[in-house]
Design a protein around this motif. Structure first.
Motif, PDB file in Angstrom:
ATOM      1  N   VAL A 248       5.003  -1.642 -68.250  1.00 38.36           N
ATOM      2  CA  VAL A 248       4.538  -0.300 -67.887  1.00 38.36           C
ATOM      3  C   VAL A 248       3.211  -0.056 -68.588  1.00 38.36           C
ATOM      4  O   VAL A 248       3.142  -0.039 -69.822  1.00 38.36           O
ATOM      5  N   ALA A 249       2.162   0.106 -67.795  1.00 34.76           N
ATOM      6  CA  ALA A 249       0.825   0.326 -68.347  1.00 34.76           C
ATOM      7  C   ALA A 249       0.688   1.770 -68.825  1.00 34.76           C
ATOM      8  O   ALA A 249       1.399   2.665 -68.353  1.00 34.76           O
ATOM      9  N   PRO A 250      -0.235   2.025 -69.752  1.00 31.64           N
ATOM     10  CA  PRO A 250      -0.360   3.373 -70.318  1.00 31.64           C
ATOM     11  C   PRO A 250      -1.126   4.323 -69.406  1.00 31.64           C
ATOM     12  O   PRO A 250      -1.859   3.910 -68.512  1.00 31.64           O
ATOM     13  N   VAL A 251      -0.933   5.616 -69.681  1.00 27.06           N
ATOM     14  CA  VAL A 251      -1.655   6.667 -68.966  1.00 27.06           C
ATOM     15  C   VAL A 251      -2.314   7.581 -69.992  1.00 27.06           C
ATOM     16  O   VAL A 251      -1.944   7.603 -71.169  1.00 27.06           O
ATOM     17  N   ASP A 252      -3.299   8.326 -69.540  1.00 28.08           N
ATOM     18  CA  ASP A 252      -3.965   9.301 -70.387  1.00 28.08           C
ATOM     19  C   ASP A 252      -2.926  10.248 -70.983  1.00 28.08           C
ATOM     20  O   ASP A 252      -2.070  10.761 -70.264  1.00 28.08           O
ATOM     21  N   PRO A 253      -2.957  10.477 -72.307  1.00 29.06           N
ATOM     22  CA  PRO A 253      -1.963  11.362 -72.919  1.00 29.06           C
ATOM     23  C   PRO A 253      -1.884  12.734 -72.273  1.00 29.06           C
ATOM     24  O   PRO A 253      -0.821  13.368 -72.288  1.00 29.06           O
TER      25      PRO A 253
ATOM     26  N   ILE B  51      11.622  -5.780 -70.278  1.00 28.69           N
ATOM     27  CA  ILE B  51      10.779  -4.615 -70.040  1.00 28.69           C
ATOM     28  C   ILE B  51       9.842  -4.429 -71.226  1.00 28.69           C
ATOM     29  O   ILE B  51      10.254  -4.558 -72.381  1.00 28.69           O
ATOM     30  N   ALA B  52       8.586  -4.142 -70.941  1.00 29.46           N
ATOM     31  CA  ALA B  52       7.601  -3.945 -71.995  1.00 29.46           C
ATOM     32  C   ALA B  52       6.704  -2.765 -71.639  1.00 29.46           C
ATOM     33  O   ALA B  52       6.586  -2.373 -70.472  1.00 29.46           O
ATOM     34  N   SER B  53       6.073  -2.206 -72.663  1.00 31.14           N
ATOM     35  CA  SER B  53       5.118  -1.123 -72.439  1.00 31.14           C
ATOM     36  C   SER B  53       3.900  -1.343 -73.318  1.00 31.14           C
ATOM     37  O   SER B  53       3.979  -1.970 -74.374  1.00 31.14           O
ATOM     38  N   ILE B  54       2.784  -0.818 -72.862  1.00 35.38           N
ATOM     39  CA  ILE B  54       1.549  -0.828 -73.633  1.00 35.38           C
ATOM     40  C   ILE B  54       1.177   0.617 -73.938  1.00 35.38           C
ATOM     41  O   ILE B  54       1.159   1.461 -73.035  1.00 35.38           O
ATOM     42  N   CYS B  55       0.938   0.910 -75.207  1.00 32.17           N
ATOM     43  CA  CYS B  55       0.461   2.215 -75.634  1.00 32.17           C
ATOM     44  C   CYS B  55       1.380   3.343 -75.150  1.00 32.17           C
ATOM     45  O   CYS B  55       2.580   3.319 -75.409  1.00 32.17           O
TER      46      CYS B  55
ATOM     47  N   PHE C 245       6.092   6.209 -73.646  1.00 32.86           N
ATOM     48  CA  PHE C 245       6.570   7.552 -73.304  1.00 32.86           C
ATOM     49  C   PHE C 245       7.334   7.523 -71.982  1.00 32.86           C
ATOM     50  O   PHE C 245       8.341   8.215 -71.812  1.00 32.86           O
ATOM     51  N   VAL C 246       6.833   6.723 -71.045  1.00 36.21           N
ATOM     52  CA  VAL C 246       7.483   6.614 -69.736  1.00 36.21           C
ATOM     53  C   VAL C 246       8.867   6.006 -69.888  1.00 36.21           C
ATOM     54  O   VAL C 246       9.857   6.506 -69.322  1.00 36.21           O
ATOM     55  N   LEU C 247       8.965   4.929 -70.654  1.00 34.63           N
ATOM     56  CA  LEU C 247      10.260   4.291 -70.873  1.00 34.63           C
ATOM     57  C   LEU C 247      11.208   5.216 -71.635  1.00 34.63           C
ATOM     58  O   LEU C 247      12.407   5.249 -71.361  1.00 34.63           O
ATOM     59  N   ALA C 248      10.663   5.968 -72.593  1.00 31.99           N
ATOM     60  CA  ALA C 248      11.506   6.895 -73.355  1.00 31.99           C
ATOM     61  C   ALA C 248      12.042   7.996 -72.451  1.00 31.99           C
ATOM     62  O   ALA C 248      13.228   8.347 -72.509  1.00 31.99           O
TER      63      ALA C 248
ATOM     64  N   LEU D  81      10.209  -4.591 -75.292  1.00 27.73           N
ATOM     65  CA  LEU D  81       9.062  -4.695 -76.188  1.00 27.73           C
ATOM     66  C   LEU D  81       8.134  -3.510 -75.960  1.00 27.73           C
ATOM     67  O   LEU D  81       7.903  -3.105 -74.811  1.00 27.73           O
ATOM     68  N   THR D  82       7.610  -2.965 -77.039  1.00 27.82           N
ATOM     69  CA  THR D  82       6.656  -1.864 -76.946  1.00 27.82           C
ATOM     70  C   THR D  82       5.461  -2.191 -77.824  1.00 27.82           C
ATOM     71  O   THR D  82       5.593  -2.857 -78.852  1.00 27.82           O
TER      72      THR D  82
END
Length: 322
Positions: A73-78, A102-106, A110-113, A155-156
């Motif tokens: 999951v790629a990051p988005v603007d806060p 499953i992994a996230s960047i930056c 928040f999306v996974l949470a 992984l995060t």
């Protein structure tokens, strides 16, 4: 993983995505000799607006999440983050099959949470977003001092370039240090970065560049087989013990002793994978007093013995060459 069947990675792009981070998986994993097939997807198959003033058009919709071996999951603007996910995002994530890594960047964390995928798990995200993460998800174990967290199938990673660290870690985990190092060289990035996010949190910059511990760290890396002690390192840096220890931690995110252990373990792992040296020889070459000390530290770090680690990666090498 068989070379004839690349590991399938789906990168999920959401509105407000950061273009740099969006491209990291394809760039880094794509440098791993064809071991990964990377595709970009959106939640509805439509173009995604980035936070950089242009849109990207993924070639896939959410259906690819069903067959992916790894979903990132790629990051988005806060400013685009929400405590509750839009229905289409939740529906897309629900298509991920059980057992998928499953992994996230930056801020992708928040999306996974928000999707309930991080409950009870150790995670990280960008240090600037940590207060908001804790406010929204107080039940999740957040560590904002590290570059990434590997919790097995989840992984995060922290902000921006830590996505590079995460993807290199995936290659290293799947195929060993040699391929990860080769991919890093192709992308002109370091195969390892020392310490954690602590070294990037805003602090006053020293007026004198000579106050950095960088030269001493390079000096120590060339002498890992020697019994380096904190006083010796501080003397090389021309600092008092107290000043050296403080500045070392500020710059690397680790105390000097822990940093040395990590460097020795990294070199030991490389030798276990790439050489026929005995455990005793490797322990001596990387600066551990005894083979027992190497076993103890490697077990604490990875949960395996040196011989078990060697068998795992030499078996992987044999499978790849078959």
């Amino acid at each position: 993983m068989s070379s004839s069947q690349p590991h399938r990675v789906a990168v999920l792009a959401l509105d407000g995505a950061y273009p740099f981070e969006l491209g990291i998986p394809a760039r880094i994993l794509g440098a791993a000799d064809g071991h990964y097939e990377i595709v970009l997807a959106s939640v509805d198959g439509r173009p995604v607006a980035t936070n950089a003033g242009f849109s990207v058009t993924p070639q896939h919709g959410p259906d690819v999440l069903e067959w992916a071996d790894t979903v990132i999951v790629a990051p988005v603007d806060p400013l685009r983050l929400t405590r509750e996910l839009p229905k289409e995002v939740s529906a897309a994530l629900a298509r991920i099959k059980p057992g998928t890594r499953i992994a996230s960047i930056c801020t992708g964390g928040f999306v996974l949470a928000a999707a309930g995928l991080l409950d009870g798990r150790p995670v990280t995200t960008h240090w600037e977003c940590a207060p908001l993460f804790r406010k929204w998800f107080p039940h999740i174990r957040l560590d904002e001092d590290v570059l990434f967290v590997d919790d097995g199938d989840l992984l995060t990673s922290a902000g921006a370039a830590s996505g590079v660290d995460l993807c290199l870690h995936l290659i290293r985990t799947d195929h060993g240090a040699e391929l990860a190092n080769r991919a890093a060289r192709r992308c002109v990035v370091p195969p390892f970065r020392d310490g954690g996010q602590a070294q990037y949190i805003e602090r006053p910059v020293p007026d004198d560049p000579g106050t950095s511990t960088s030269a001493t760290r390079q000096w120590a890396l060339q002498r890992l087989d020697e019994p380096l002690a904190l006083p010796e390192m501080a003397q090389h840096a021309h600092m008092s013990l107290r000043t050296f220890a403080r500045r070392f931690r500020d710059e690397t995110g680790l105390p000097p002793r822990q940093w040395l252990i990590k460097q020795r373990l990294d070199r030991a792992r490389h030798l276990l994978e790439s050489s026929g040296l005995t455990v005793d020889q490797i322990a001596a070459d990387v600066g551990f007093a005894t083979a027992a000390s190497l076993r103890q530290h490697l077990s604490a770090e990875l949960g395996v013995s040196p011989l078990a680690y060697r068998r795992t990666f030499q078996a992987a090498d044999a499978r790849r060459s078959a």
